[in-house]
Design a protein around this motif. Sequence first.
Motif, PDB file in Angstrom:
ATOM      1  N   ARG A  88       0.833  -1.199   0.000  1.00  0.00           N
ATOM      2  CA  ARG A  88       0.000   0.000   0.000  1.00  0.00           C
ATOM      3  C   ARG A  88       0.866   1.245   0.000  1.00  0.00           C
ATOM      4  N   ARG A  89       0.302   2.298  -0.536  1.00  0.00           N
ATOM      5  CA  ARG A  89       1.010   3.569  -0.589  1.00  0.00           C
ATOM      6  C   ARG A  89       0.740   4.349   0.684  1.00  0.00           C
ATOM      7  N   VAL A  90       1.801   4.817   1.315  1.00  0.00           N
ATOM      8  CA  VAL A  90       1.715   5.666   2.501  1.00  0.00           C
ATOM      9  C   VAL A  90       2.600   6.873   2.236  1.00  0.00           C
ATOM     10  N   VAL A 124       8.794 -12.963   0.329  1.00  0.00           N
ATOM     11  CA  VAL A 124       8.944 -12.429  -1.023  1.00  0.00           C
ATOM     12  C   VAL A 124       7.625 -11.841  -1.525  1.00  0.00           C
ATOM     13  N   TRP A 125       7.751 -10.740  -2.282  1.00  0.00           N
ATOM     14  CA  TRP A 125       6.606 -10.126  -2.964  1.00  0.00           C
ATOM     15  C   TRP A 125       6.896 -10.110  -4.467  1.00  0.00           C
ATOM     16  N   PRO A 126       6.497 -11.146  -5.232  1.00  0.00           N
ATOM     17  CA  PRO A 126       6.644 -11.084  -6.690  1.00  0.00           C
ATOM     18  C   PRO A 126       5.735  -9.980  -7.233  1.00  0.00           C
ATOM     19  N   THR A 127       6.185  -9.261  -8.246  1.00  0.00           N
ATOM     20  CA  THR A 127       5.412  -8.152  -8.792  1.00  0.00           C
ATOM     21  C   THR A 127       5.328  -8.245 -10.311  1.00  0.00           C
ATOM     22  N   SER A 128       4.452  -7.430 -10.888  1.00  0.00           N
ATOM     23  CA  SER A 128       4.357  -7.318 -12.340  1.00  0.00           C
ATOM     24  C   SER A 128       5.235  -6.197 -12.868  1.00  0.00           C
ATOM     25  N   LEU A 129       5.982  -5.531 -12.002  1.00  0.00           N
ATOM     26  CA  LEU A 129       6.865  -4.451 -12.437  1.00  0.00           C
ATOM     27  C   LEU A 129       7.981  -5.003 -13.311  1.00  0.00           C
ATOM     28  N   ASP A 130       8.326  -4.295 -14.359  1.00  0.00           N
ATOM     29  CA  ASP A 130       9.436  -4.718 -15.192  1.00  0.00           C
ATOM     30  C   ASP A 130      10.744  -4.502 -14.428  1.00  0.00           C
ATOM     31  N   PRO A 131      11.727  -5.411 -14.537  1.00  0.00           N
ATOM     32  CA  PRO A 131      13.000  -5.246 -13.820  1.00  0.00           C
ATOM     33  C   PRO A 131      13.695  -3.921 -14.085  1.00  0.00           C
ATOM     34  N   SER A 132      13.444  -3.307 -15.251  1.00  0.00           N
ATOM     35  CA  SER A 132      14.071  -2.017 -15.551  1.00  0.00           C
ATOM     36  C   SER A 132      13.590  -0.921 -14.615  1.00  0.00           C
ATOM     37  N   THR A 133      12.471  -1.158 -13.914  1.00  0.00           N
ATOM     38  CA  THR A 133      11.939  -0.174 -12.977  1.00  0.00           C
ATOM     39  C   THR A 133      12.962   0.185 -11.906  1.00  0.00           C
ATOM     40  N   PRO A 235      10.855   3.691  -1.057  1.00  0.00           N
ATOM     41  CA  PRO A 235      10.511   5.022  -1.574  1.00  0.00           C
ATOM     42  C   PRO A 235       9.911   4.916  -2.970  1.00  0.00           C
ATOM     43  N   LEU A 236       8.795   5.585  -3.190  1.00  0.00           N
ATOM     44  CA  LEU A 236       8.168   5.573  -4.508  1.00  0.00           C
ATOM     45  C   LEU A 236       9.111   6.103  -5.577  1.00  0.00           C
ATOM     46  N   ALA A 237       9.964   7.048  -5.198  1.00  0.00           N
ATOM     47  CA  ALA A 237      10.899   7.620  -6.165  1.00  0.00           C
ATOM     48  C   ALA A 237      11.835   6.571  -6.737  1.00  0.00           C
ATOM     49  N   ASP A 238      12.159   5.536  -5.949  1.00  0.00           N
ATOM     50  CA  ASP A 238      13.050   4.478  -6.427  1.00  0.00           C
ATOM     51  C   ASP A 238      12.414   3.678  -7.556  1.00  0.00           C
ATOM     52  N   PRO A 242       5.368   4.557  -9.991  1.00  0.00           N
ATOM     53  CA  PRO A 242       4.426   3.819 -10.835  1.00  0.00           C
ATOM     54  C   PRO A 242       2.987   4.074 -10.393  1.00  0.00           C
ATOM     55  N   LYS A 243       2.089   4.134 -11.360  1.00  0.00           N
ATOM     56  CA  LYS A 243       0.680   4.388 -11.044  1.00  0.00           C
ATOM     57  C   LYS A 243      -0.013   3.138 -10.517  1.00  0.00           C
ATOM     58  N   GLY A 244       0.516   1.993 -10.828  1.00  0.00           N
ATOM     59  CA  GLY A 244      -0.111   0.769 -10.340  1.00  0.00           C
ATOM     60  C   GLY A 244       0.629  -0.457 -10.820  1.00  0.00           C
ATOM     61  N   PHE A 245       0.478  -1.565 -10.079  1.00  0.00           N
ATOM     62  CA  PHE A 245       1.060  -2.832 -10.477  1.00  0.00           C
ATOM     63  C   PHE A 245       0.390  -3.945  -9.680  1.00  0.00           C
ATOM     64  N   SER A 246       0.680  -5.184 -10.050  1.00  0.00           N
ATOM     65  CA  SER A 246       0.114  -6.358  -9.376  1.00  0.00           C
ATOM     66  C   SER A 246       1.191  -7.033  -8.535  1.00  0.00           C
ATOM     67  N   TYR A 247       0.759  -7.819  -7.546  1.00  0.00           N
ATOM     68  CA  TYR A 247       1.723  -8.493  -6.677  1.00  0.00           C
ATOM     69  C   TYR A 247       1.103  -9.743  -6.058  1.00  0.00           C
TER      70      TYR A 247
END
Length: 284
Positions: A88-90, A124-133, A235-238, A242-247
């Motif tokens: 979640r975003r805080v 572990v938290w697998p995500t749909s984010l591309d590794p380039s993120t 940090p979101l900046a890292d 991103p506007k959204g993703f799955s996990y």
Amino acid sequence: MPRHTGPVLPVGHAPRTRSGRIAGRAVARRIATAALLTLAAAGAVASPAAAHPDKEHHRHTGESRTGIRSPRGDVRPAAFDLVHTSVRRVGRQLVFTEVVRGRAGSVRPEPAGKFAGSEVLSYVWPTSLDPSTVGFTGESGILALAATSHPDFDDTPRYDEDRNGRTDDDGARWHSHWVVLVPDTTRADGALKVRDIAEGERPDLPETWPGVPLYLDSPPYPTRLKADTVQVRVPLADLGFPKGFSYDGVTAALRVNADLHDPLLRVTGVLDVASGRLSLPGRV
């Protein structure tokens, strides 16, 4: 790339680094979800000896804006039986959280006395984010955040987590990593591994890459384990906001290959999966 105090593992390549770019979220989500489902179907989520041998993994009972809820099961140790997983975003941070049936972090690997053949335990938290993120080569596998413990080696050479004046003796303390997971092609059961960096390969790597021949990053994210909860703040900046993703959520055991060859670090047993089938139902 900033100079490191010295890699813990041998490095036989000269990687280049650059800031990561964000791939299309929909494309990344499809790639990651398809890969995870394929691996699950192939047997990558089979229970190891630590889980009850006569029971299948529990299935998630609900997913919502508050995360993935899983029924209390009989996974042993209870410290790895997932009950609730969320991201979640805080403010300007993303808070990655896993709640377990037992006491989070109470079970750590038994020291092997050497690096080769040593064990790693992880949340572990697998995500749909591309590794380039986060700075890895794009479309190179499944990007996952992990909180790990491994007493036989230290892969955070920049940081002195226990503040004892040494940066090479903190591996047993729970700490965070970004990893890129891919199928282990040396096995027929669909198991995963942390992607290796081959001799002479020059992939894109994050600025906080610890100097090991793996797609592994060692950022200084606060990692907290208290009562039944493990939590990592990113940090979101890292991630380029991103506007959204799955996990999804996973607890797993990994092992360093005894001969230190590809694969160097493979997943030897998935203890529990929040969704039951690695379908990445969680949404940020």
